[in-house]
Design a protein around this motif. Structure first.
Motif, PDB file in Angstrom:
ATOM      1  N   GLU A 175       0.835  -1.207   0.000  1.00 56.60           N
ATOM      2  CA  GLU A 175       0.000   0.000   0.000  1.00 56.60           C
ATOM      3  C   GLU A 175       0.862   1.247   0.000  1.00 56.60           C
ATOM      4  OE1 GLU A 175      -2.857  -0.005   3.180  1.00 56.60           O
ATOM      5  OE2 GLU A 175      -4.373  -0.532   1.689  1.00 56.60           O
ATOM      6  N   SER A 177       3.843   1.605  -1.065  1.00 60.37           N
ATOM      7  CA  SER A 177       4.517   1.768  -2.347  1.00 60.37           C
ATOM      8  C   SER A 177       3.556   2.268  -3.425  1.00 60.37           C
ATOM      9  CB  SER A 177       5.150   0.441  -2.749  1.00 60.37           C
ATOM     10  OG  SER A 177       5.779   0.559  -3.993  1.00 60.37           O
ATOM     11  N   PHE A 178       2.377   1.659  -3.503  1.00 65.00           N
ATOM     12  CA  PHE A 178       1.372   2.118  -4.470  1.00 65.00           C
ATOM     13  C   PHE A 178       0.988   3.566  -4.175  1.00 65.00           C
ATOM     14  CE2 PHE A 178       0.049  -2.526  -4.830  1.00 65.00           C
ATOM     15  CZ  PHE A 178       0.712  -2.689  -6.033  1.00 65.00           C
ATOM     16  N   GLY A 179       0.864   3.869  -2.887  1.00 61.36           N
ATOM     17  CA  GLY A 179       0.466   5.216  -2.474  1.00 61.36           C
ATOM     18  C   GLY A 179       1.457   6.274  -2.921  1.00 61.36           C
ATOM     19  N   LEU A 180       2.726   5.871  -3.118  1.00 62.81           N
ATOM     20  CA  LEU A 180       3.733   6.820  -3.577  1.00 62.81           C
ATOM     21  C   LEU A 180       3.786   6.884  -5.098  1.00 62.81           C
ATOM     22  CD1 LEU A 180       6.550   5.959  -1.051  1.00 62.81           C
ATOM     23  CD2 LEU A 180       5.364   8.129  -1.224  1.00 62.81           C
ATOM     24  N   GLY A 181       2.906   6.120  -5.742  1.00 61.28           N
ATOM     25  CA  GLY A 181       2.842   6.188  -7.202  1.00 61.28           C
ATOM     26  C   GLY A 181       3.653   5.106  -7.894  1.00 61.28           C
ATOM     27  N   ALA A 182       4.061   4.085  -7.156  1.00 61.18           N
ATOM     28  CA  ALA A 182       4.824   3.006  -7.790  1.00 61.18           C
ATOM     29  C   ALA A 182       3.887   2.105  -8.587  1.00 61.18           C
ATOM     30  CB  ALA A 182       5.558   2.186  -6.743  1.00 61.18           C
ATOM     31  N   THR A 183       4.424   1.531  -9.658  1.00 66.20           N
ATOM     32  CA  THR A 183       3.643   0.558 -10.416  1.00 66.20           C
ATOM     33  C   THR A 183       3.754  -0.800  -9.719  1.00 66.20           C
ATOM     34  OG1 THR A 183       5.532  -0.054 -11.754  1.00 66.20           O
ATOM     35  CG2 THR A 183       4.157   1.733 -12.576  1.00 66.20           C
ATOM     36  N   GLN A 186       7.334  -2.131 -10.083  1.00 65.92           N
ATOM     37  CA  GLN A 186       8.285  -1.413  -9.213  1.00 65.92           C
ATOM     38  C   GLN A 186       8.124  -1.864  -7.767  1.00 65.92           C
ATOM     39  OE1 GLN A 186       7.052   2.550 -10.296  1.00 65.92           O
ATOM     40  NE2 GLN A 186       8.959   2.952 -11.388  1.00 65.92           N
ATOM     41  N   THR A 187       6.877  -2.063  -7.355  1.00 65.27           N
ATOM     42  CA  THR A 187       6.620  -2.504  -5.985  1.00 65.27           C
ATOM     43  C   THR A 187       7.192  -3.897  -5.750  1.00 65.27           C
ATOM     44  OG1 THR A 187       4.607  -1.190  -5.988  1.00 65.27           O
ATOM     45  CG2 THR A 187       4.784  -2.884  -4.294  1.00 65.27           C
ATOM     46  N   ASN A 190      11.251  -3.593  -5.968  1.00 68.80           N
ATOM     47  CA  ASN A 190      11.970  -2.807  -4.961  1.00 68.80           C
ATOM     48  C   ASN A 190      11.554  -3.101  -3.533  1.00 68.80           C
ATOM     49  OD1 ASN A 190      13.425  -1.264  -6.926  1.00 68.80           O
ATOM     50  ND2 ASN A 190      11.519  -0.191  -7.333  1.00 68.80           N
TER      51      ASN A 190
END
Lengths: 292, 250
Positions: A175, A177-183, A186-187, A190
């Motif tokens: 969440e 990571s997605f919340g920061l705009g990661a695809t 990428q999540t 990373n």
């Protein structure tokens, strides 16, 4: 003493005895292997045994070096194919696949691990070996054939355990990571994969243990010639195959030398486990209040 | 001036009608508090704004969520870009199991900033804005997991503002924290509202009065009342609002 305390006492001691019993069994086996195997080291010499190139019981020669190389080559080659394949599969199943596809894939992968090794070996013998013979020449019985069979055999081990450790990564990380705009990718790359790495290393090591210990399927396709291979299409013999093939008729020093082979195998697996534990310790991931 | 305008928003999870005809205006560079009992749809609402609900397969919506006049659900909207503009801070502090530096740098890296000098500069700036720099300055390479709960939450705020968002959504950011950490976060919110539009979900009514200028009261998926925070708490227009803020239910 009241009834509850007697119960607690009995259960506690009962569990203790069961645990001790399983550990004892392992120690008895180790002790037995050492007792039967050490005479070979004493009579033939430990270094001669370990690094000797000739294995010829009829002439009293017991060098297992070619078989150590054989076991390691077959195992590493199969891991080279199995690790990328199974990790990508685990990532797909844990992170990408919709629920209904996961529900189909999971039992399929688990079934794969339930197939007896003789069936894999038989498939290799009937399908794979002739195919390799026609495609690449030679007899077809080869290190490569064994590695291919082992690849399929270790897939379920590595897939299931890595998948479990990927899914054990707390949802909060995804969440965030997605919340920061990661695809999604990428999540995974990373955040999720690094956090699951210790579990994935364990999965690979268990797969490696399965590959190096596998006997029957390997015997059926590997050719069992005692030699250091010069190409992946050469036949080799593994440590496990050596014991299984010759144990039926071995006597005297030959018999001890086969147990000596078992000790070598045992040492290799111990070293692998130690390395695995070291890696797991080194890359352990602190998730706050616990480790993954 | 309104940063966000929500028109007739209905949200469903499968057959479950979670938000009903929600209309709300969120003014720019102010703090708007959302209050209401558990399960009334506050969290669902803020997750609709940055489209985090998209992760739930059964999610479905009707109506418009306008950010600077553009519907965030229009088919041309880039979700990655949206979430960069609309940052989010979660209820439980959830730093990544990485170093303090990498936690803040993560958002920058995934958006293509890899140059070490600019990374360092922006990480420092974000940590300063989140009032955390002085506490972590000399241990940036340590694991974020070693920080206290309050520090972790400020790190999560730093991570969010490093992305240079326009809006920050906060989902009960203090509910897992002790009173001292809570005070620090509230001070921080006061500081941040100059540059950001903040929506904060809270169960703590005192917190709503302390940090927000506007308050909306949610109940069973509907907005019962929206007004200036002072008005809502001193002179609520609706009986249900009055019952809730005086502790008669919820």
């Amino acid at each position: 003493m009241d009834k509850n305390r007697i119960n607690e006492f009995l259960i506690e001691k009962g569990l203790f005895i069961t645990a001790i019993f399983s550990i004892m069994v392992i120690f008895v086996i180790i002790l037995f292997i050492l007792m039967e195997g050490l005479p070979a080291f004493e009579e033939y010499g430990f270094f001669n045994f370990l690094f000797g190139l000739a294995w010829s019981p009829n002439h009293g020669e017991y060098g297992v070096f070619a078989m150590i190389i054989g076991s390691l080559c077959v195992t590493l080659l199969s891991l080279l194919m199995a690790v990328p394949l199974s990790l990508l599969c685990a990532i797909f199943m844990a992170e990408v696949a919709p629920n209904n596809i996961r529900k189909i894939l999971k039992p399929v992968v688990e079934t794969l691990s339930g197939i007896p090794s003789v069936v894999y070996g038989f498939f290799g013998l009937i399908v794979l070996v002739p195919f390799l013979r026609e495609s690449f020449g030679g007899t077809g019985f080869s290190m490569f054939a064994a590695s291919l069979i082992l690849t399929v055999m270790v897939l379920p081990t590595i897939i299931s355990i890595s998948q479990d450790s990927l899914r054990a990564v707390p949802h909060e990380y995804r969440e965030a990571s997605f919340g920061l705009g990661a695809t999604n990718w990428q999540t995974i790359k990373n955040i999720v994969f690094p956090a699951a790495l210790p579990g994935i290393v364990t999965a690979i090591i268990l797969g490696m243990g399965r590959a190096i210990g596998e006997t029957l399927a390997v015997i059926m396709v590997v050719g069992n010639v005692v030699q250091i291979p010069s190409s992946i299409f050469d036949p080799v013999r593994t440590l496990t195959a050596n014991i299984a093939i010759e144990m039926g008729y071995a006597t005297g020093l030959h018999y001890n030398a086969l147990f000596g082979t078992a000790i070598v195998l045992f040492l290799i697996i111990m070293i692998l486990l130690l390395v695995a534990n070291y890696i797991r310790y080194k890359y352990k991931v602190d998730i706050g209040g616990g480790y993954l | 001036m309104n940063k966000i305008e929500v028109e007739d928003l209905n949200v469903y999870f499968g057959d479950n009608h979670v938000l009903k005809d929600v209309n709300i205006e969120i003014p720019k560079n102010n703090v708007t508090a959302l209050i209401g009992p558990s399960g009334c749809g506050k969290s669902t609402f803020i997750r609709t704004v940055n489209r985090m609900n998209d992760l739930i397969p059964s999610f479905r919506h009707e109506g418009n969520v306008l950010l600077d006049g553009v519907d965030v659900y229009n088919h041309k909207m880039d979700v990655v870009d949206l979430r960069k503009k609309v940052g989010m801070v979660f209820q439980k502090p959830n730093p990544f199991p990485k170093s303090i530096f990498e936690n803040v740098a993560y958002g920058l890296r995934i958006h293509g900033i890899n140059d070490n000098d600019s990374l360092s500069a922006r990480v420092e700036e974000a940590l300063r804005s989140a009032a955390l720099w002085d506490e972590v300055e000399d241990k940036l390479e340590n694991s974020a997991m070693g920080l206290s709960g309050g520090q972790q939450q400020r790190l999560c705020i730093a991570r969010t503002i490093a992305n240079n968002p326009k809006v920050i959504l906060m989902d009960e950011p203090c509910s897992a924290l002790d009173p001292i950490s809570t005070t620090k976060i509230e001070d921080l919110i006061h500081k941040l509202k100059r540059d950001y539009t903040i929506i904060i979900v809270t169960h703590n009514m005192q917190q709503a009065t302390r940090v927000s200028k506007y308050t909306s009261f949610f109940l069973n998926g509907e907005i019962i009342e929206s007004n200036l925070t002072d008005k809502i708490f001193i002179d609520p227009q609706n009986k249900k609002t009055e019952d809730y803020i005086t502790g008669r239910f919820g």
